[in-house]
Write a protein that holds these residues in place. Structure first.
Motif, PDB file in Angstrom:
ATOM      1  N   SER A 189       0.817  -1.211   0.000  1.00 19.47           N
ATOM      2  CA  SER A 189       0.000   0.000   0.000  1.00 19.47           C
ATOM      3  C   SER A 189       0.852   1.264   0.000  1.00 19.47           C
ATOM      4  N   ALA A 190       2.024   1.225   0.626  1.00 17.97           N
ATOM      5  CA  ALA A 190       2.898   2.409   0.619  1.00 17.97           C
ATOM      6  C   ALA A 190       3.232   2.780  -0.818  1.00 17.97           C
ATOM      7  N   ALA A 191       3.645   1.799  -1.589  1.00 18.08           N
ATOM      8  CA  ALA A 191       3.977   2.057  -2.985  1.00 18.08           C
ATOM      9  C   ALA A 191       2.727   2.462  -3.760  1.00 18.08           C
ATOM     10  N   SER A 192       1.586   1.900  -3.413  1.00 20.55           N
ATOM     11  CA  SER A 192       0.337   2.223  -4.107  1.00 20.55           C
ATOM     12  C   SER A 192      -0.118   3.641  -3.793  1.00 20.55           C
ATOM     13  N   GLY A 245      -0.621   6.554  -6.592  1.00 13.09           N
ATOM     14  CA  GLY A 245      -1.846   7.340  -6.773  1.00 13.09           C
ATOM     15  C   GLY A 245      -1.578   8.833  -6.655  1.00 13.09           C
ATOM     16  N   ALA A 246      -0.751   9.201  -5.688  1.00 10.57           N
ATOM     17  CA  ALA A 246      -0.465  10.621  -5.494  1.00 10.57           C
ATOM     18  C   ALA A 246       0.359  11.176  -6.644  1.00 10.57           C
ATOM     19  N   SER A 247       1.330  10.407  -7.113  1.00 11.74           N
ATOM     20  CA  SER A 247       2.147  10.859  -8.237  1.00 11.74           C
ATOM     21  C   SER A 247       1.293  11.038  -9.484  1.00 11.74           C
ATOM     22  N   ALA A 248       0.364  10.115  -9.687  1.00  9.88           N
ATOM     23  CA  ALA A 248      -0.522  10.215 -10.854  1.00  9.88           C
ATOM     24  C   ALA A 248      -1.436  11.436 -10.752  1.00  9.88           C
ATOM     25  N   THR A 249      -1.665  11.902  -9.502  1.00  9.24           N
ATOM     26  CA  THR A 249      -2.502  13.082  -9.307  1.00  9.24           C
ATOM     27  C   THR A 249      -1.667  14.354  -9.454  1.00  9.24           C
ATOM     28  N   MET A 304       6.325  -4.982  -2.222  1.00  6.67           N
ATOM     29  CA  MET A 304       5.857  -3.940  -3.133  1.00  6.67           C
ATOM     30  C   MET A 304       6.327  -4.171  -4.568  1.00  6.67           C
ATOM     31  N   ALA A 305       6.961  -5.309  -4.794  1.00  3.95           N
ATOM     32  CA  ALA A 305       7.571  -5.541  -6.104  1.00  3.95           C
ATOM     33  C   ALA A 305       6.600  -5.331  -7.264  1.00  3.95           C
ATOM     34  N   GLU A 306       5.391  -5.853  -7.168  1.00  3.71           N
ATOM     35  CA  GLU A 306       4.506  -5.721  -8.325  1.00  3.71           C
ATOM     36  C   GLU A 306       4.105  -4.261  -8.539  1.00  3.71           C
ATOM     37  N   VAL A 307       4.052  -3.499  -7.454  1.00  2.29           N
ATOM     38  CA  VAL A 307       3.702  -2.088  -7.597  1.00  2.29           C
ATOM     39  C   VAL A 307       4.852  -1.328  -8.268  1.00  2.29           C
ATOM     40  N   LEU A 308       6.090  -1.755  -8.006  1.00  2.00           N
ATOM     41  CA  LEU A 308       7.238  -1.081  -8.627  1.00  2.00           C
ATOM     42  C   LEU A 308       7.149  -1.187 -10.158  1.00  2.00           C
ATOM     43  N   PHE A 309       6.829  -2.380 -10.633  1.00  2.00           N
ATOM     44  CA  PHE A 309       6.674  -2.562 -12.078  1.00  2.00           C
ATOM     45  C   PHE A 309       5.525  -1.706 -12.600  1.00  2.00           C
ATOM     46  N   ASN A 310       4.480  -1.599 -11.803  1.00  2.00           N
ATOM     47  CA  ASN A 310       3.295  -0.840 -12.190  1.00  2.00           C
ATOM     48  C   ASN A 310       3.635   0.646 -12.301  1.00  2.00           C
ATOM     49  N   ILE A 311       4.441   1.132 -11.340  1.00  2.27           N
ATOM     50  CA  ILE A 311       4.828   2.546 -11.329  1.00  2.27           C
ATOM     51  C   ILE A 311       5.656   2.887 -12.565  1.00  2.27           C
ATOM     52  N   VAL A 368      -4.485   3.166  -3.695  1.00  4.28           N
ATOM     53  CA  VAL A 368      -4.254   4.168  -4.738  1.00  4.28           C
ATOM     54  C   VAL A 368      -5.187   5.349  -4.500  1.00  4.28           C
ATOM     55  N   ALA A 369      -6.445   5.056  -4.145  1.00  5.97           N
ATOM     56  CA  ALA A 369      -7.410   6.126  -3.852  1.00  5.97           C
ATOM     57  C   ALA A 369      -6.921   6.962  -2.672  1.00  5.97           C
ATOM     58  N   SER A 370      -6.317   6.288  -1.680  1.00  2.00           N
ATOM     59  CA  SER A 370      -5.773   7.015  -0.526  1.00  2.00           C
ATOM     60  C   SER A 370      -4.681   7.979  -0.973  1.00  2.00           C
TER      61      SER A 370
END
Lengths: 392, 386, 108
Positions: free
Chosen positions: A60-63, A67-71, A87-94, B74-76
């Protein structure tokens, strides 16, 4: 330039705060904790104006920072070891979404067995994630790479996240003299974040779409190209850094006494300081030894590395990671970088320091000796012979 | 501000949902209620897949899909970014996910979002299984439903457990607003989304959405099944505000569970072999338990009687409350006079461009597509004597 | 076609995908006899392709209608029937303005 004694974590936290991130989110894990705690205190004292989001996991930290970066705001997170794995899968997502997240990886070994001590298995295990990876030798550099990381990540020619790696405990918990610049110097070097795309009702965009086989490949191709461009951008930014801050930054790599060296060590991170001690000692005895300290592991600057090593006869790689079942990462990438080039030095690779085992000057000298008598024979350094290893 | 797109179509046509998909309808209704000044996140799943095949996007609001389990996280992050840049008052954040992405793999992120108090409405589109990957059971798959990983077979009646009570779990987090609804009641869904978005803090809305493919029912039965599930008592339509149950949609005509189960192939095994009747009885017991627990068949009249004022309106007196020129709008129905001035469904004393206030609507209600339950929440201001 | 950085997409581009081609057997026929403009058909269409304003003005956009039949089932006054795809389309057509905003039905 005013250097003050401080813990490595404090140096990094100070550098991060000066970059004015607006959303920080992290989950505690040793030995990253002090960085995040320092940042939390700055927010609590009103010294840093940011949303500090205490999440329930690293995923969730990476998520949250995604989300904030995308905003459209500048973000920061940090983790180590199991946290990086989670957080590995989120790193690829970022990276796939081309978001300029900056993350400090406080390098720590991977479980099992559990170890809180330093090695580089965590960041190396996510080398394919699309994050740039820059390895700091000391606390000054761990801080200095943060300012540069934001500049590189937010450069519209790159638009990729950056992971600044620093050895856990050895750097994060060690006290060194570090110069932290003032806010105006950093502001002049790092302008406000201008996202290429962002989530905004005034211009509604769709992020994170899926792509069929006839389109997906090109996305990876685009990132690969951006990584290649990043070699030049990292050097550009290092030059700008020197002009702005009044001290040098290595760029993609540091050459230490390599010009006439017949034997060159290749390492990443704090180990370089130990190697430099050995190089200095041997040089006094007339031995032509040198060190190539790789700062940028991703992108791997093949041409520059091979160029710097072309005149060497023997290259000794010592790395704090391995790829179980295959050749170790740094040595195999180095060998592959030399493929097809006219200069073909001998390359020997050693895995050392896993789980926080100290790499001493004696360890380094032993490596030198082993490479001399058995060039190209890879292995482990300091493998204990007094332990019974079941099944071996 | 966002450019004016007709709110009915903030979720555009041309998406590739199955014909008759409840989730696509629900998503469109949520956006219709929310308006353009939102940022939405989505978990991986049917809704994400059928709405965002590059370059075709059905979303006309800013929208982001990241991974399966992190829509709430992500919403957070979106919310934190809006908050720090002072834009949170003008832009609402809506997190979306299916039952799997919300109740199972996304559970931790959802709980964290609730616990930290983010100003986000999280909408769970509950089609009771992992539909996008091929109808596998989730934590919200109901008792005895056949899915591909809890199939009915010679030794099995299908899914062995009941639905994880996610609304109760949300309530236990102390969030200001939790509600359930069904896509079969679009006005209820609309009202609840609007209400949720008017409240600051974490909100949870669970929407029952039929899946003709996964549940194996005719595509034309989407709304019908979405109403029957409520009329049996199997899916109570509730509202909790600050932990207190403040509304429970009454059932006027109770429906036996068979009528809801029979049109769906995922329950066919309950009707074509020995022992099926006992299983149906267990499901009936679940429905009856909900009815008892939430008082779904209790008469509201008892409560309303206490509020009735002695004032008696004649037809000519009532005609003065026509809602025009700033006057209040009253309507009469079966001898009671209701104040519709504050209702979002009445504008300037007119309803659906068809019905005028200041009159007795008893006859007209017989032809209405809604029942008298709709009047249930309106203030009673007197009695009507023609 | 352009691949944007990170695969970011533009809003409402799904309209390029005319899902009306999915229909095989049946399409809805809006009879315009008993319609009370309750709007339930429009509120029950998963495609959001039913447009209208006022009694007997509701029509589906057949470019997107998948023929699910929910509207016919939902109509409380039985003013919508599912008919064979062979049946001739009504004479009217939907009119949209430049922003894809539904304007009106034009008949004839």
């Amino acid at each position: 330039m005013a250097r003050r004694m401080m813990e490595g974590s404090q140096a990094v936290a100070s550098a991060v705060a000066l970059c004015r991130p607006q959303v920080i989110s992290a989950y505690p894990i040793t030995p990253q904790t002090h960085i995040v705690q320092e940042l939390g205190q700055k927010v609590a004292d009103g010294d840093l104006v940011a949303e500090f989001v205490n999440v329930e996991s690293e995923h969730s930290a990476a998520s949250v920072v995604l989300g904030a970066s995308a905003t459209g705001v500048r973000v920061y997170t940090a983790s180590s070891s199991q946290g990086i794995m989670l957080m590995a899968e989120v790193l690829f997502n970022i990276s796939g979404m081309r978001l300029p997240v900056v993350l400090t990886c406080v390098n720590r070994a991977l479980s099992a067995p559990l170890s809180i001590w330093n090695d580089q298995q965590d960041s190396i295990s996510v080398r394919d994630s699309g994050f740039l990876q820059l390895y700091a030798e000391n606390n000054q550099e761990a801080a200095d790479l943060v300012y540069q990381a934001y500049r590189i990540a937010e450069d519209h020619r790159i638009a990729l996240p950056v992971m600044v790696c620093m050895d856990g405990y050895i750097l994060s918990h060690a006290w060194e003299g570090v110069d932290i610049p003032d806010q105006s110097t950093v502001d002049a070097f790092l302008p406000p974040f201008e996202p290429i795309y962002k989530l905004d009702p005034d211009q509604p965009l769709t992020f994170g779409m899926f792509m069929e086989p006839d389109k997906y490949l090109e996305n990876r191709y685009m990132i690969q190209n951006a990584m290649e461009r990043a070699v030049g951008v990292i050097q550009e930014v290092a030059h700008d850094f020197e002009r702005a801050f009044g001290r040098a930054s290595a760029g993609v790599m540091e050459e230490y006494q390599t010009a006439d060296a017949s034997t060159v060590f290749v390492v990443m991170g704090s180990l370089a300081s130990t190697i430099k001690e050995v190089v200095d000692e041997l040089r006094e005895r007339g031995e032509k030894v040198g060190l190539l300290r790789l700062v940028s592991y991703r992108p791997f600057p093949q041409d520059l590395v091979c160029g710097a090593l072309a005149r060497a006869k023997s290259i000794i790689v010592i790395e704090k990671a391995l790829s179980l079942g295959g050749p170790a990462p740094l040595v195999s990438e180095l060998r592959s970088a030399f493929y097809g080039r006219p200069a073909q030095p001998g390359v020997t690779g050693f895995v050392a320091g896993l789980g926080g085992r100290d790499i001493t000057v004696d360890t380094v000298k032993a490596a030198l000796e082993r490479a001399r008598t058995g060039a190209g024979v890879d292995g482990f350094l300091d493998l204990r012979t007094d332990l019974e290893l079941e099944g071996e | 501000m966002a450019q004016a797109v007709d709110t009915d179509h903030l979720f555009a046509s041309g998406h590739t949902a199955c014909a008759g998909c409840g989730q696509s309808l629900a998503a469109r209704l949520v956006l219709r209620a929310a308006g353009p000044n939102i940022i939405a996140t989505n978990s991986t799943g049917c809704l994400e897949v059928f709405s965002s095949n590059y370059p075709h996007s059905a979303w006309r609001v800013p929208w982001i899909h990241s991974l399966f389990e992190n829509s709430a996280a992500v919403a957070s992050g979106v919310e934190a970014a809006l908050r720090i840049s002072g834009r949170l008052d003008g832009i609402r954040v809506i997190g979306q996910g299916g039952d799997g992405g919300t109740a199972d793999i996304g559970f931790g992120a959802l709980s964290g979002m609730f616990e930290r108090g983010h100003d986000i409405l999280f909408v769970c589109y509950d089609n009771e299984a992992y539909m996008n990957t091929g109808v596998q059971r989730s934590g919200l798959t109901p008792f005895d439903a056949s899915t591909t990983t809890s199939p009915a077979g010679r030794e099995s009646w299908g899914n062995r457990t009941g639905k994880k009570n996610l609304p109760q779990i949300a309530v236990a987090h102390g969030v200001p607003y939790v509600a359930t609804t069904s896509v079969g009641y679009p006005f209820d869904l609309d009202k609840k989304v609007k209400k949720a978005l008017s409240i600051r803090g974490p909100k949870y809305l669970q929407v029952f959405v039929p899946c003709p493919l996964g549940w194996r029912h005719d595509t034309s039965l989407c709304t019908s099944i979405a109403k029957m599930v409520v009329e049996t008592g199997l899916y109570p339509v509730l509202e909790y505000e600050n932990g207190v149950l403040t509304s429970a949609r009454r059932i006027t005509k109770k429906r036996p569970v068979e009528e809801y189960l029979k049109p769906q192939g995922r329950y066919a095994h309950l009707f074509n072999r020995e022992g099926g009747a006992e299983e149906v009885a267990k499901i009936q017991a679940l429905a009856d338990d909900n009815i008892a627990r939430f008082g779904l068949m209790d008469k509201p009249a008892e409560a309303k009687k206490a509020e009735v004022v002695a004032k008696v309106f004649t037809a000519s007196e009532l005609a003065g409350f026509d809602g025009l020129e700033g006057r209040p709008a009253y309507v009469a129905y079966k001898g009671r006079v209701y104040d519709v001035t504050g209702s979002s469904l009445w504008e300037d004393g007119e309803h659906q461009l068809e019905h005028r206030a200041g009159r007795d609507l008893t006859r007209e209600m017989e032809n209405a597509p809604h029942d008298e339950d709709s009047l249930g929440s309106l203030p009673v201001v007197g009695e009507f004597k023609a | 076609m352009k691949i944007t950085l990170g695969g970011v997409g533009q809003p409402g581009t799904s309209l390029a995908n005319k899902t009306g081609s999915w229909r095989v057997n049946l399409r809805p026929s809006f009879l315009h006899v008993t319609c009370t403009a309750c709007t339930l058909c429009a509120l029950s269409c998963p495609e959001g392709c039913i447009y209208g304003k006022g009694r007997n003005t509701y029509y589906p956009d057949y470019d997107y209608c998948k023929g699910c039949g929910n509207c016919a089932n939902v109509c409380p006054v039985d003013d919508i029937e599912m008919v064979s795809e062979e049946t001739a389309l009504p004479v009217g057509s939907l009119v949209f303005d430049d922003d894809d905003e539904f304007r009106s039905m034009s008949t004839g």
